[in-house]
Design a protein around this motif. Sequence first.
Motif, PDB file in Angstrom:
ATOM      1  N   PHE A 145       0.855  -1.191   0.000  1.00  0.00           N
ATOM      2  CA  PHE A 145       0.000   0.000   0.000  1.00  0.00           C
ATOM      3  C   PHE A 145       0.885   1.233   0.000  1.00  0.00           C
ATOM      4  O   PHE A 145       2.039   1.211   0.448  1.00  0.00           O
ATOM      5  N   ASN A 146       0.333   2.299  -0.505  1.00  0.00           N
ATOM      6  CA  ASN A 146       1.008   3.585  -0.420  1.00  0.00           C
ATOM      7  C   ASN A 146      -0.033   4.667  -0.228  1.00  0.00           C
ATOM      8  O   ASN A 146      -1.177   4.553  -0.664  1.00  0.00           O
ATOM      9  N   HIS A 147       0.376   5.716   0.481  1.00  0.00           N
ATOM     10  CA  HIS A 147      -0.511   6.865   0.679  1.00  0.00           C
ATOM     11  C   HIS A 147       0.332   8.093   0.932  1.00  0.00           C
ATOM     12  O   HIS A 147       1.505   8.013   1.301  1.00  0.00           O
ATOM     13  N   THR A 148      -0.264   9.214   0.720  1.00  0.00           N
ATOM     14  CA  THR A 148       0.429  10.492   0.848  1.00  0.00           C
ATOM     15  C   THR A 148       0.121  11.089   2.213  1.00  0.00           C
ATOM     16  O   THR A 148      -1.047  11.193   2.612  1.00  0.00           O
ATOM     17  N   VAL A 149       1.153  11.478   2.913  1.00  0.00           N
ATOM     18  CA  VAL A 149       0.984  12.104   4.234  1.00  0.00           C
ATOM     19  C   VAL A 149       1.572  13.502   4.162  1.00  0.00           C
ATOM     20  O   VAL A 149       2.507  13.766   3.407  1.00  0.00           O
ATOM     21  N   ARG A 199       2.594  17.174   6.583  1.00  0.00           N
ATOM     22  CA  ARG A 199       3.046  17.576   7.911  1.00  0.00           C
ATOM     23  C   ARG A 199       1.922  18.199   8.722  1.00  0.00           C
ATOM     24  O   ARG A 199       1.883  18.060   9.940  1.00  0.00           O
ATOM     25  N   ASN A 200       0.988  18.864   8.067  1.00  0.00           N
ATOM     26  CA  ASN A 200      -0.068  19.585   8.773  1.00  0.00           C
ATOM     27  C   ASN A 200      -1.354  18.794   8.899  1.00  0.00           C
ATOM     28  O   ASN A 200      -2.324  19.300   9.445  1.00  0.00           O
ATOM     29  N   LYS A 201      -1.371  17.586   8.388  1.00  0.00           N
ATOM     30  CA  LYS A 201      -2.589  16.792   8.441  1.00  0.00           C
ATOM     31  C   LYS A 201      -2.225  15.335   8.721  1.00  0.00           C
ATOM     32  O   LYS A 201      -1.367  14.767   8.055  1.00  0.00           O
ATOM     33  N   THR A 202      -2.885  14.768   9.698  1.00  0.00           N
ATOM     34  CA  THR A 202      -2.640  13.378  10.055  1.00  0.00           C
ATOM     35  C   THR A 202      -3.824  12.542   9.624  1.00  0.00           C
ATOM     36  O   THR A 202      -4.969  12.857   9.946  1.00  0.00           O
ATOM     37  N   GLU A 203      -3.543  11.490   8.892  1.00  0.00           N
ATOM     38  CA  GLU A 203      -4.582  10.599   8.386  1.00  0.00           C
ATOM     39  C   GLU A 203      -4.428   9.241   9.036  1.00  0.00           C
ATOM     40  O   GLU A 203      -3.343   8.651   9.005  1.00  0.00           O
ATOM     41  N   GLY A 204      -5.479   8.732   9.622  1.00  0.00           N
ATOM     42  CA  GLY A 204      -5.419   7.427  10.239  1.00  0.00           C
ATOM     43  C   GLY A 204      -5.639   6.314   9.230  1.00  0.00           C
ATOM     44  O   GLY A 204      -6.406   6.463   8.272  1.00  0.00           O
ATOM     45  N   VAL A 205      -4.950   5.208   9.425  1.00  0.00           N
ATOM     46  CA  VAL A 205      -5.100   4.025   8.580  1.00  0.00           C
ATOM     47  C   VAL A 205      -5.441   2.851   9.478  1.00  0.00           C
ATOM     48  O   VAL A 205      -4.775   2.622  10.491  1.00  0.00           O
ATOM     49  N   ARG A 206      -6.478   2.106   9.077  1.00  0.00           N
ATOM     50  CA  ARG A 206      -6.946   1.010   9.913  1.00  0.00           C
ATOM     51  C   ARG A 206      -6.962  -0.285   9.110  1.00  0.00           C
ATOM     52  O   ARG A 206      -7.444  -0.314   7.957  1.00  0.00           O
ATOM     53  N   VAL A 207      -6.462  -1.356   9.720  1.00  0.00           N
ATOM     54  CA  VAL A 207      -6.415  -2.689   9.111  1.00  0.00           C
ATOM     55  C   VAL A 207      -7.445  -3.571   9.806  1.00  0.00           C
ATOM     56  O   VAL A 207      -7.424  -3.698  11.033  1.00  0.00           O
ATOM     57  N   ARG A 208      -8.321  -4.194   8.999  1.00  0.00           N
ATOM     58  CA  ARG A 208      -9.330  -5.094   9.543  1.00  0.00           C
ATOM     59  C   ARG A 208      -9.150  -6.482   8.925  1.00  0.00           C
ATOM     60  O   ARG A 208      -8.978  -6.601   7.714  1.00  0.00           O
ATOM     61  N   VAL A 209      -9.213  -7.504   9.788  1.00  0.00           N
ATOM     62  CA  VAL A 209      -9.044  -8.886   9.341  1.00  0.00           C
ATOM     63  C   VAL A 209     -10.160  -9.721   9.928  1.00  0.00           C
ATOM     64  O   VAL A 209     -10.468  -9.609  11.133  1.00  0.00           O
ATOM     65  N   ASP A 210     -10.770 -10.550   9.108  1.00  0.00           N
ATOM     66  CA  ASP A 210     -11.809 -11.478   9.550  1.00  0.00           C
ATOM     67  C   ASP A 210     -11.415 -12.886   9.131  1.00  0.00           C
ATOM     68  O   ASP A 210     -10.975 -13.109   7.997  1.00  0.00           O
ATOM     69  N   VAL A 211     -11.599 -13.831  10.049  1.00  0.00           N
ATOM     70  CA  VAL A 211     -11.350 -15.238   9.786  1.00  0.00           C
ATOM     71  C   VAL A 211     -12.585 -16.020  10.199  1.00  0.00           C
ATOM     72  O   VAL A 211     -13.227 -15.701  11.205  1.00  0.00           O
ATOM     73  N   SER A 212     -12.927 -17.014   9.436  1.00  0.00           N
ATOM     74  CA  SER A 212     -14.106 -17.828   9.719  1.00  0.00           C
ATOM     75  C   SER A 212     -13.954 -18.522  11.071  1.00  0.00           C
ATOM     76  O   SER A 212     -12.857 -19.003  11.417  1.00  0.00           O
ATOM     77  N   PRO A 213     -15.022 -18.581  11.869  1.00  0.00           N
ATOM     78  CA  PRO A 213     -14.929 -19.258  13.172  1.00  0.00           C
ATOM     79  C   PRO A 213     -14.543 -20.727  13.058  1.00  0.00           C
ATOM     80  O   PRO A 213     -14.037 -21.309  14.016  1.00  0.00           O
TER      81      PRO A 213
END
Length: 854
Positions: free
Chosen positions: A75-79, A81-95
């Motif tokens: 992945f890549n994203h632009t950051v 200095r004056n703005k902070t962007e949150g990145v969240r990782v979600r993972v699901d596995v079958s029970p």
Amino acid sequence: MVLRSCWKSRHKNSSRPAPRLIRAGLAALFWLCVTQLACGSGAVGETKNVVQKDAEFDVTYNDTVTSENQTIYAFNHTVSRNKTEGVRVRVDVSPQNLESTILFVVRQKQAVLSFQVPLILRGLYQRKYPYNHVGRTLCQPPTRAASETQYFFVDVSTLSAQGTNYQLRVSRVESFTLQTDKKFTFTASPSQPQYFKYVFPDGVDTVIVKVNSDMNFPCSVMSIQDIQCPVYDLDNNVAFLGMYQTMTKKGAITVQRKDFPRNSFYVVVVVKTEDEACGGPLHFYPLRPDELIDAGNRTKVLDVVVSPAINSEVYVMGMLFCLGIFLSFYLLTLLVTCVENKRMNKKRAVLENPADMSPAETASLLGKNGDGKTPASPYEYGSFADNGSTLSSEAITESATSTDNYGYMERSLDSVGRSRHESLSSVEEDDYDTLEDINSDKNIVRTKKFLCVSDLARKDKRVLSKKYQIYFWNIATIAVFYALPVIQLVITYQTVVNVTGNQDICYYNFLCAHPLGALSAFNNILSNLGYVMLGLLFLLIVLKRDIVHNRALVRNDLNALECGIPKHFGLFYAMGTALMMEGLLSACYHVCPNYTNFQFDTSFMYMIAGLCMLKLYQKRHPDINASAYTAYACLAAVIFFSVLGVVFGKGNMAFWIVFSVIHILATLLLSTQLYYMGRWRLNAGILRRMLHIIYTDCIRQCSGPMYIDRMVLLVMGNIVNWSLAAYGLIERPNDFASYLLAIAICNLLLYFAFYIIMKLRSGERIKCLPLVCILFTAVVWGFALYFFFQGLSTWQKTPAESREHNRDCILLFFFDDHDIWHFLSSIAMFGSFLVLLTMDDDLDTIQRDKIYVF
């Protein structure tokens, strides 16, 4: 061999990588191959296929992973200095695939985050809770460039030979940076914690972070952490960094800019795997050591808001307000003293030159009848007629008209008292007891049916004055030895809180806890200033009275020698010192309030209640009042039981049985001591004497008690104390220290009410100043108790449950309900002391053999 396999696999599965990812992809590939070399590939000749994919945000990837293949998402994203962007990782596995563990490694420029799915979190007793839905927010390292493109990689691998399906989704976090005074709502669970960033705006040095929820459970933790990686956002590591506290519905932490060099911080919210830390039940118990337990749905909806805290002007206003209130009492006391001195000078002039004023003016100054004394009631004269008093009312009235000795009995001054210039050290209390007939004299005098103050004021005044001064010196010594370790301990408490960040140690009202320096709740400490200032003022008032009385004794003034309640100021000095120490120790308690140091706040309350009861009793029983050593020994026993109750009394039936028995026995012994004025003995023949009294007074002939008034008081006291003992035995309250204090206060109020009633019944009157003090004090006590029972926190519950009672400030944006309790209770105690000091001023012109003992 492994390096070659990795190289071939990379070119086979990723034939057209984006040019901007080549360098980062080669670095990732090299790191992965080195990892395989370090760990080995199982058996010689085994190969592992590595697949790298260019991935995008907000896209769900459904893939399968085995021990034979490994997937890397780039992945890549632009950051900026004056703005902070949150990145969240979600993972699901079958029970169904909980037995196959998948490892996810997120590699960033300056941080690495790894977690397994299913995520295993441990609770108490090593219980294991698996979670197959995991969500983590990536730490965002600061950037120096105005705008920069950053790359990160998500590596997916497993050691399971069977294929395991998973879903991966990476997305940007909306509202990752919190705005001032804007509420943001989110959800969290043990495996899906949340954290957000807050930046201090210009001109704001302190903010308060509030997290609220409509749900008591599941239990959660809020934490304030510095901007650095990694962010500790799991139940098993959230306490590693920063400040944190458990919460159910409410949580609040005050944050200061000086503690965060980057002028920003993270607000982390974690849901715990179990509710025991918040006072909830433990539903699951391990049957086998490695058994996995389904925790059920532990998702919680919360909202967070960050608001500016008060500024320095509010601090200054609060301190000035506090000082102003109590300095006004100094001014009022000075005004009353000036008026009283003017009135006394005018009265003295009348006594010296009675012809200069009209009879009506003279009567108004000297008393109701113009003779300087209050007419006695039929009850009083009937009592003293039986007592065999040698002076009739006519004789008293006639002698009062004589101005040669200011209206008192014509008696030689030399026979009244010894020279006041003798050293107090030359006289001891036992000097009087060396008389041969003292024992028989005591039995005759103290067992009369009707007693007057002169019967119980036979000992030398200098001896008693020295005896009662010991109360002051003893309590001063106790205060020094008690306060020094207390101050040392609470400083240690505050240091531990500041170093560890564990805000569950102290039970503050976090919604109105204003820090100052190293102190977390300065307002709760400042509000105790009233106890110290008013205690000092009371000592000054007592000192002024003491000086005036000593001057009267030096000139052999019959008014001071033979009339009124005997003036002994030692207990008053002790009461004023106790009030000042109550303020100091209450302030120490509020440095870090919790159940282990609650005795600091109550120890001198016990002493104040005990000293007030002793002073009430001493007024009419100066010769037979308890010594300082006996009194403080009894108070020490009370404090000892208070400590035992706090430590062992919670739910302990055996402790409550023992305490109730001791309480009842102590009540009976004290009742016997008071009823017989100390003229009884506790020895082997006590039972025989009790049976004899029962037989002669109840069976052989039915006769009422000899001392009816005393019996009424003691019966009421026993009813109250037996009822309190029964309540404690049945209910077993958790707050034993407050229960013990309630016993002391109930007995004090009962005795005080009895004293006032008997005073009025005996024909005595209450002058204007003490009457105003009584009414004012009663009103102030009523308001004070209202604020006391608001209950902004309680250490009887867990810290999280205690925070449910927290409330915002209600006075000047600085003081809360408990601070107002401090203000009002200090004023009420000061008023109560003034009542004790002045309530018998009407007797200053009445001879002691006409003052009834009750």
